[in-house]
Motif scaffolding. Structure first.
Motif, PDB file in Angstrom:
ATOM      1  N   ALA A   1      13.753  17.770   1.404  1.00 44.70           N
ATOM      2  CA  ALA A   1      12.666  16.564   1.956  1.00 44.70           C
ATOM      3  C   ALA A   1      13.115  15.435   1.721  1.00 44.70           C
ATOM      4  O   ALA A   1      13.201  14.404   2.682  1.00 44.70           O
ATOM      5  CB  ALA A   1      11.196  17.082   1.752  1.00 44.70           C
ATOM      6  N   TYR A   2      13.450  14.992   0.471  1.00 51.59           N
ATOM      7  CA  TYR A   2      13.671  13.809   0.053  1.00 51.59           C
ATOM      8  C   TYR A   2      15.291  13.325   0.426  1.00 51.59           C
ATOM      9  O   TYR A   2      15.334  12.232   0.680  1.00 51.59           O
ATOM     10  CB  TYR A   2      13.578  13.694  -1.465  1.00 51.59           C
ATOM     11  CG  TYR A   2      12.275  13.278  -1.970  1.00 51.59           C
ATOM     12  CD1 TYR A   2      11.721  12.133  -1.883  1.00 51.59           C
ATOM     13  CD2 TYR A   2      11.063  14.424  -1.955  1.00 51.59           C
ATOM     14  CE1 TYR A   2      10.288  11.938  -2.346  1.00 51.59           C
ATOM     15  CE2 TYR A   2       9.875  14.462  -2.276  1.00 51.59           C
ATOM     16  CZ  TYR A   2       9.409  13.051  -2.167  1.00 51.59           C
ATOM     17  OH  TYR A   2       8.032  12.658  -2.270  1.00 51.59           O
ATOM     18  N   VAL A   3      16.099  14.362   0.460  1.00 52.63           N
ATOM     19  CA  VAL A   3      17.665  14.151   0.864  1.00 52.63           C
ATOM     20  C   VAL A   3      17.253  13.593   2.304  1.00 52.63           C
ATOM     21  O   VAL A   3      17.921  12.588   2.750  1.00 52.63           O
ATOM     22  CB  VAL A   3      18.515  15.417   0.902  1.00 52.63           C
ATOM     23  CG1 VAL A   3      19.755  15.155   1.373  1.00 52.63           C
ATOM     24  CG2 VAL A   3      18.629  15.559  -0.810  1.00 52.63           C
ATOM     25  N   VAL A   4      16.538  14.369   3.119  1.00 52.71           N
ATOM     26  CA  VAL A   4      16.469  13.970   4.361  1.00 52.71           C
ATOM     27  C   VAL A   4      15.659  12.645   4.796  1.00 52.71           C
ATOM     28  O   VAL A   4      16.081  11.768   5.393  1.00 52.71           O
ATOM     29  CB  VAL A   4      15.800  15.105   5.419  1.00 52.71           C
ATOM     30  CG1 VAL A   4      15.353  14.705   6.653  1.00 52.71           C
ATOM     31  CG2 VAL A   4      16.705  16.360   5.414  1.00 52.71           C
ATOM     32  N   GLY A   5      14.704  12.750   3.933  1.00 53.32           N
ATOM     33  CA  GLY A   5      13.838  11.280   4.353  1.00 53.32           C
ATOM     34  C   GLY A   5      14.534   9.998   3.949  1.00 53.32           C
ATOM     35  O   GLY A   5      14.863   9.042   4.780  1.00 53.32           O
ATOM     36  N   TYR A   6      15.388  10.097   2.700  1.00 56.72           N
ATOM     37  CA  TYR A   6      16.072   8.912   2.294  1.00 56.72           C
ATOM     38  C   TYR A   6      17.228   8.604   3.138  1.00 56.72           C
ATOM     39  O   TYR A   6      17.655   7.624   3.492  1.00 56.72           O
ATOM     40  CB  TYR A   6      16.339   9.005   0.867  1.00 56.72           C
ATOM     41  CG  TYR A   6      15.076   8.301   0.035  1.00 56.72           C
ATOM     42  CD1 TYR A   6      14.849   7.270   0.045  1.00 56.72           C
ATOM     43  CD2 TYR A   6      14.494   9.220  -0.740  1.00 56.72           C
ATOM     44  CE1 TYR A   6      13.940   6.720  -0.710  1.00 56.72           C
ATOM     45  CE2 TYR A   6      13.295   8.843  -1.469  1.00 56.72           C
ATOM     46  CZ  TYR A   6      13.211   7.409  -1.607  1.00 56.72           C
ATOM     47  OH  TYR A   6      11.909   6.939  -2.257  1.00 56.72           O
ATOM     48  N   LEU A   7      17.928   9.847   3.446  1.00 54.51           N
ATOM     49  CA  LEU A   7      19.164   9.813   4.449  1.00 54.51           C
ATOM     50  C   LEU A   7      18.541   9.139   5.869  1.00 54.51           C
ATOM     51  O   LEU A   7      19.460   8.083   6.182  1.00 54.51           O
ATOM     52  CB  LEU A   7      19.824  11.179   4.583  1.00 54.51           C
ATOM     53  CG  LEU A   7      21.229  11.053   4.990  1.00 54.51           C
ATOM     54  CD1 LEU A   7      21.928  10.345   4.191  1.00 54.51           C
ATOM     55  CD2 LEU A   7      21.721  12.292   5.226  1.00 54.51           C
ATOM     56  N   GLU A   8      17.474   9.352   6.350  1.00 54.30           N
ATOM     57  CA  GLU A   8      17.194   8.774   7.554  1.00 54.30           C
ATOM     58  C   GLU A   8      16.676   7.425   7.157  1.00 54.30           C
ATOM     59  O   GLU A   8      17.107   6.663   8.234  1.00 54.30           O
ATOM     60  CB  GLU A   8      15.989   9.716   8.231  1.00 54.30           C
ATOM     61  CG  GLU A   8      16.222  10.954   8.655  1.00 54.30           C
ATOM     62  CD  GLU A   8      15.269  11.478   9.440  1.00 54.30           C
ATOM     63  OE1 GLU A   8      15.421  12.656   9.878  1.00 54.30           O
ATOM     64  OE2 GLU A   8      13.893  11.033   9.410  1.00 54.30           O
ATOM     65  N   THR A   9      16.136   7.224   6.098  1.00 55.38           N
ATOM     66  CA  THR A   9      15.512   5.840   6.275  1.00 55.38           C
ATOM     67  C   THR A   9      16.716   4.820   5.914  1.00 55.38           C
ATOM     68  O   THR A   9      17.006   3.845   6.210  1.00 55.38           O
ATOM     69  CB  THR A   9      14.655   5.695   4.944  1.00 55.38           C
ATOM     70  OG1 THR A   9      13.657   6.661   5.036  1.00 55.38           O
ATOM     71  CG2 THR A   9      13.910   4.255   4.971  1.00 55.38           C
ATOM     72  N   ILE A  59      20.274   5.862  15.606  1.00 57.27           N
ATOM     73  CA  ILE A  59      21.034   6.998  15.076  1.00 57.27           C
ATOM     74  C   ILE A  59      20.537   7.548  13.866  1.00 57.27           C
ATOM     75  O   ILE A  59      21.204   8.431  12.916  1.00 57.27           O
ATOM     76  CB  ILE A  59      22.525   6.760  14.961  1.00 57.27           C
ATOM     77  CG1 ILE A  59      22.755   5.657  13.864  1.00 57.27           C
ATOM     78  CG2 ILE A  59      23.331   6.318  16.226  1.00 57.27           C
ATOM     79  CD1 ILE A  59      24.208   5.730  13.292  1.00 57.27           C
ATOM     80  N   ARG A  60      19.357   7.154  13.726  1.00 55.51           N
ATOM     81  CA  ARG A  60      18.518   7.696  12.347  1.00 55.51           C
ATOM     82  C   ARG A  60      18.802   9.098  12.020  1.00 55.51           C
ATOM     83  O   ARG A  60      18.863   9.293  10.977  1.00 55.51           O
ATOM     84  CB  ARG A  60      16.954   7.414  12.871  1.00 55.51           C
ATOM     85  CG  ARG A  60      16.086   7.754  11.536  1.00 55.51           C
ATOM     86  CD  ARG A  60      14.512   7.501  12.027  1.00 55.51           C
ATOM     87  NE  ARG A  60      13.723   7.837  10.976  1.00 55.51           N
ATOM     88  CZ  ARG A  60      13.201   7.189  10.190  1.00 55.51           C
ATOM     89  NH1 ARG A  60      13.242   5.947  10.243  1.00 55.51           N
ATOM     90  NH2 ARG A  60      12.545   7.801   9.121  1.00 55.51           N
ATOM     91  N   THR A  61      18.576  10.065  12.796  1.00 55.71           N
ATOM     92  CA  THR A  61      18.804  11.517  12.646  1.00 55.71           C
ATOM     93  C   THR A  61      20.088  12.108  12.560  1.00 55.71           C
ATOM     94  O   THR A  61      20.374  13.167  12.178  1.00 55.71           O
ATOM     95  CB  THR A  61      17.810  12.246  13.400  1.00 55.71           C
ATOM     96  OG1 THR A  61      18.178  12.168  14.827  1.00 55.71           O
ATOM     97  CG2 THR A  61      16.492  11.925  13.275  1.00 55.71           C
ATOM     98  N   VAL A  62      20.967  11.399  13.041  1.00 55.22           N
ATOM     99  CA  VAL A  62      22.214  11.834  13.117  1.00 55.22           C
ATOM    100  C   VAL A  62      22.999  12.303  11.709  1.00 55.22           C
ATOM    101  O   VAL A  62      23.525  13.396  11.776  1.00 55.22           O
ATOM    102  CB  VAL A  62      23.310  10.972  13.715  1.00 55.22           C
ATOM    103  CG1 VAL A  62      24.794  11.407  13.992  1.00 55.22           C
ATOM    104  CG2 VAL A  62      22.694  10.782  15.333  1.00 55.22           C
ATOM    105  N   PRO A  63      23.118  11.386  10.957  1.00 56.30           N
ATOM    106  CA  PRO A  63      23.469  11.852   9.425  1.00 56.30           C
ATOM    107  C   PRO A  63      22.999  13.189   9.031  1.00 56.30           C
ATOM    108  O   PRO A  63      23.764  14.033   8.326  1.00 56.30           O
ATOM    109  CB  PRO A  63      23.257  10.834   8.546  1.00 56.30           C
ATOM    110  CG  PRO A  63      23.135   9.486   9.559  1.00 56.30           C
ATOM    111  CD  PRO A  63      22.557   9.943  10.772  1.00 56.30           C
ATOM    112  N   VAL A  64      21.676  13.481   9.006  1.00 55.88           N
ATOM    113  CA  VAL A  64      21.104  14.446   8.610  1.00 55.88           C
ATOM    114  C   VAL A  64      21.602  15.558   9.272  1.00 55.88           C
ATOM    115  O   VAL A  64      22.123  16.623   8.806  1.00 55.88           O
ATOM    116  CB  VAL A  64      19.498  14.449   8.893  1.00 55.88           C
ATOM    117  CG1 VAL A  64      18.946  15.769   8.461  1.00 55.88           C
ATOM    118  CG2 VAL A  64      19.032  13.275   8.065  1.00 55.88           C
TER     119      VAL A  64
END
Lengths: 409, 291
Positions: free
Chosen positions: B249-257, B267-272
């Motif tokens: 959850a933290y990986v996803v949350g920080y990657l998005e932010t 493109i917020r969600t693309v790297p995840v």
């Protein structure tokens, strides 16, 4: 068995033959309405159309025939809308269609209006492309009319009003454009980039956001870092969420511009009052007598449906009257004759005087904009009510901003 | 300054993701059910909280409670009416039951989503925050509500931790996820354990939904994305592993932010999603997965 079957058929045929002529004379004229009924901007389209039909029918209908609204829910999906359009034209035999407030949907329907020769008008989509196609390929696309402002025209209204409200009244000098990535905002942003500087607002940045955005914190933080005086919006698919986050994070610059969701009467409740201070564009508002028809319509709508009409409802209501008038003038529902009659429309509805631009104009079949025709308003949410703040001659109040807004920088 | 902003905003959203994914992974760990109506249940919680607080003027707290209660009711309904009959059915071959449960919960989620759209329109709604106002943290203006969101998320996760590790009932949950047959042999009634885990799930999803509604706002259209986000977090963390999900959850949350701040919010969600593809290729068991 066989014989009786035949006799039955013959009887039925005889009955039909007797009934048919009289039935045809009283057959209702059907008008198809395609919109998403789960969306507040969408549901106003069939609701308002039904009100118009009831009023026309109460006065005897058109050429002795009643108007019947057939509505289809397209769930804001272009595919569903095309299916509904085909059904309306081929199976339900409607005479005209009033369709959607979403440009992508209207652009998908447009070729079908041409192919099926089905007169169509949109009460709420804004893309310039809608009228450009009519201009470029008139013979095929002439069945399409644009019953709402094109994006470029919307931007011009925002800039005109901005010169008076933001530049003259509030002494603002700079702006950041925040708009969603959609078909209707491309021409909008192009025009913003030209007309905002012309009205005295230097554009510091131009942010296009995905319509799926739910967390606007990074966007507002970025904008705040650039220190503009005002955020000029171009949003429709998003609205409630950026507004609430703007208020919760106490972003110190006002939001001003186009925000379709803000035109909904439920916007105040959906945002728990975070809308306070947001300024948005409408062509008609419930507190301003744009024409003598505006306030009575808004009141009657509220009495019937329990909330004030969203922006597209005003146009949808007018569109039914205009189609009825076109059918009356054309002497029937022959599409080419209806189009010809519709082109001669000069109708004072709820949003102003509607006259369609000729086929030579780049906005062919779009509405004529300007003094004496359609002018547009800027409205601000204040303590739960939409208050018109521009133009000055019809304004019902002055601009008021929440405490966290810092106006002079 | 920017780094601190990313740190604060990322923490709030990640905590919320963690809470949302915990219930989802718990159900899978204990009963092997992937509940695809997860996002819709969160949406129901938020919309009911908005509706009760706004329409009846009950204030934010009663509204929030009503939202959580609605999610609990939905969770029970999902278990009793959708999942349980499929699991008990003699007509469905055993090896196909998981697919049936997936399909059943997916359809049920769509029904919930459409019901919300029908009854309350698909316009986004925002739950009135429990606390208003902002606070400056080292120069970053942070809404109190954002801090509360993170605190409540961790509070709920902490309580779950205590329940699972410190109580007898909780320990039976843990045991069920490891060896259900052994537990049955010890005289535990598995169906009671399932009811318990669905109840915990309902409460967690309800809190997550209400907090999300107050923090960002939700519309019925978000249901699919919310399920997908919980699903990606759980896959990334390792199916059934609660600590893996928290980490993910933290990986996803920080990657998005970070993407939103440093690259572009659009493109917020693309790297995840790219990361997820990589994980599925290189480490299909996820970060902390056991199988």
């Amino acid at each position: 068995m066989r014989i009786s079957h035949k006799i039955g058929l013959a009887g039925a045929a005889f009955g039909l033959a007797l009934a048919a002529p009289s039935a045809r004379a009283a057959d209702p004229i059907k008008i198809g309405v395609i919109a998403e009924t789960s969306a507040i901007s969408g549901v106003g389209i069939p609701n308002a159309a039904k009100m118009a039909a009831e009023e026309i029918n109460a006065k005897g209908g058109v050429n002795g025939r009643m108007i019947e609204i057939v509505d289809y829910d397209d769930h804001s999906s272009a595919a569903d809308a095309v299916r509904a359009f085909q059904r309306a034209a081929q199976q339900d035999k409607v005479a005209a269609v009033i369709a959607s407030y979403i440009s992508e949907v209207v652009l998908a329907l447009e070729p079908w209006a041409g192919r099926l020769k089905m007169p169509m008008i949109t009460p709420g989509a804004a893309s310039n492309e809608i009228t450009k196609r009519v201009h470029d390929d008139y013979d095929h696309m002439k069945y399409v009319f644009h019953g709402y402002l094109a994006s470029t025209q919307l931007a011009d209204v925002v800039c005109d009003a901005g010169k008076s409200l933001m530049v003259n009244d509030l002494k603002m000098k700079t702006a950041v454009i925040m708009s969603e990535d959609a078909a209707w905002t491309r021409p909008l942003d192009d025009e913003y980039l030209k007309c905002l500087p012309a009205s005295g607002l230097k554009v510091l940045d131009h942010i296009r956001l995905s319509p799926d955005t739910t967390d606007f914190t990074p966007i507002f933080n970025k904008i705040e870092g650039e220190k503009p005086d005002v955020i000029v919006t171009g949003i429709s698919h998003v609205g409630v969420q950026p507004t609430v986050q703007w208020q919760q994070q106490q972003v110190p610059m006002p939001m001003y511009g186009i925000a379709s969701q803000a035109t909904n009467a439920t916007f105040w409740k959906d945002t728990n009052g975070a809308a306070d201070g947001v300024i948005f564009n409408m062509v008609a508002a419930p507190d301003v007598a744009v024409t003598p028809n505006t306030i009575p319509f808004a009141k009657a709508y509220k009495a019937k449906y329990g909330s004030l009409p969203g922006y597209a409802a005003y146009q949808s209501y007018d569109d039914v009257f205009m189609w009825a008038e076109a059918i009356r003038k054309a002497g029937g529902t022959e599409p080419d004759k209806m189009v010809e009659a519709m082109e001669k429309t000069d109708y004072v509805g709820t949003i102003g005087r509607v006259v369609f631009l000729p086929k030579e104009d780049t906005f062919a079949h779009g509405m004529k904009i300007g003094e004496g025709y359609i002018t547009g308003l800027m409205v601000q949410w204040q303590k739960g009510n939409p208050v018109t703040v521009w133009p000055a001659n019809v304004a019902t109040g002055k601009m008021v901003f929440p405490a966290f807004t810092k106006l002079s920088q | 300054m920017l780094a601190l902003q990313i740190l604060i905003d990322g923490f709030a959203i990640s905590s919320l993701y963690a809470l949302g994914a915990t219930g989802f992974t718990l159900i899978f760990g204990v009963s092997g059910v992937l509940n695809l109506s997860h996002g819709a249940i969160m949406v129901v919680a938020a919309v009911i909280a908005w509706w009760v607080a706004g329409t009846f003027g009950t204030g934010a707290y009663i509204g929030a409670l009503a939202g959580v209660a609605a999610a609990l009711a939905c969770a029970f309904f999902t278990y009793r009416v959708i999942v349980r009959p499929i699991q008990d059915s003699g007509a469905i071959p055993k090896e196909e039951k998981e697919i049936f449960v997936l399909t059943g919960t997916l359809l049920w989620g769509i029904m919930l989503q459409e019901a919300v759209a029908y009854l309350f329109t698909d316009n986004p709604k925002t739950v009135r925050p429990l606390v208003e106002g902002v606070v400056m943290i080292l120069g970053v203006r942070t809404p109190w509500n954002e801090i509360l969101t993170a605190a409540l998320s961790w509070g709920a996760i902490g309580l779950l931790y205590l329940l699972v590790n410190r109580t007898r009932t909780g320990k039976s949950l843990l045991a069920a996820s490891m060896n259900p047959r052994g537990l049955t042999l010890l005289g535990f009634e598995m169906s009671n354990i399932y009811v318990l885990v669905w109840a915990i799930y309902g409460i967690l999803a309800g809190i997550a939904g209400v907090l999300l509604g107050a923090f960002l706002g939700v519309s019925s259209g978000n249901a699919g994305t919310l399920t997908a986000s919980a699903f990606s977090i759980v896959v990334l963390g390792g199916l059934g592993s609660v600590s893996g999900s928290l980490m993910a959850a933290y990986v996803v949350g920080y990657l998005e932010t970070m993407t939103a701040y440093l690259v572009s919010p659009s493109i917020r969600t693309v790297p995840v999603l790219l990361l997820l593809v990589l994980v599925v290729y290189l480490r299909p068991q996820g970060l902390l997965g056991r199988r």
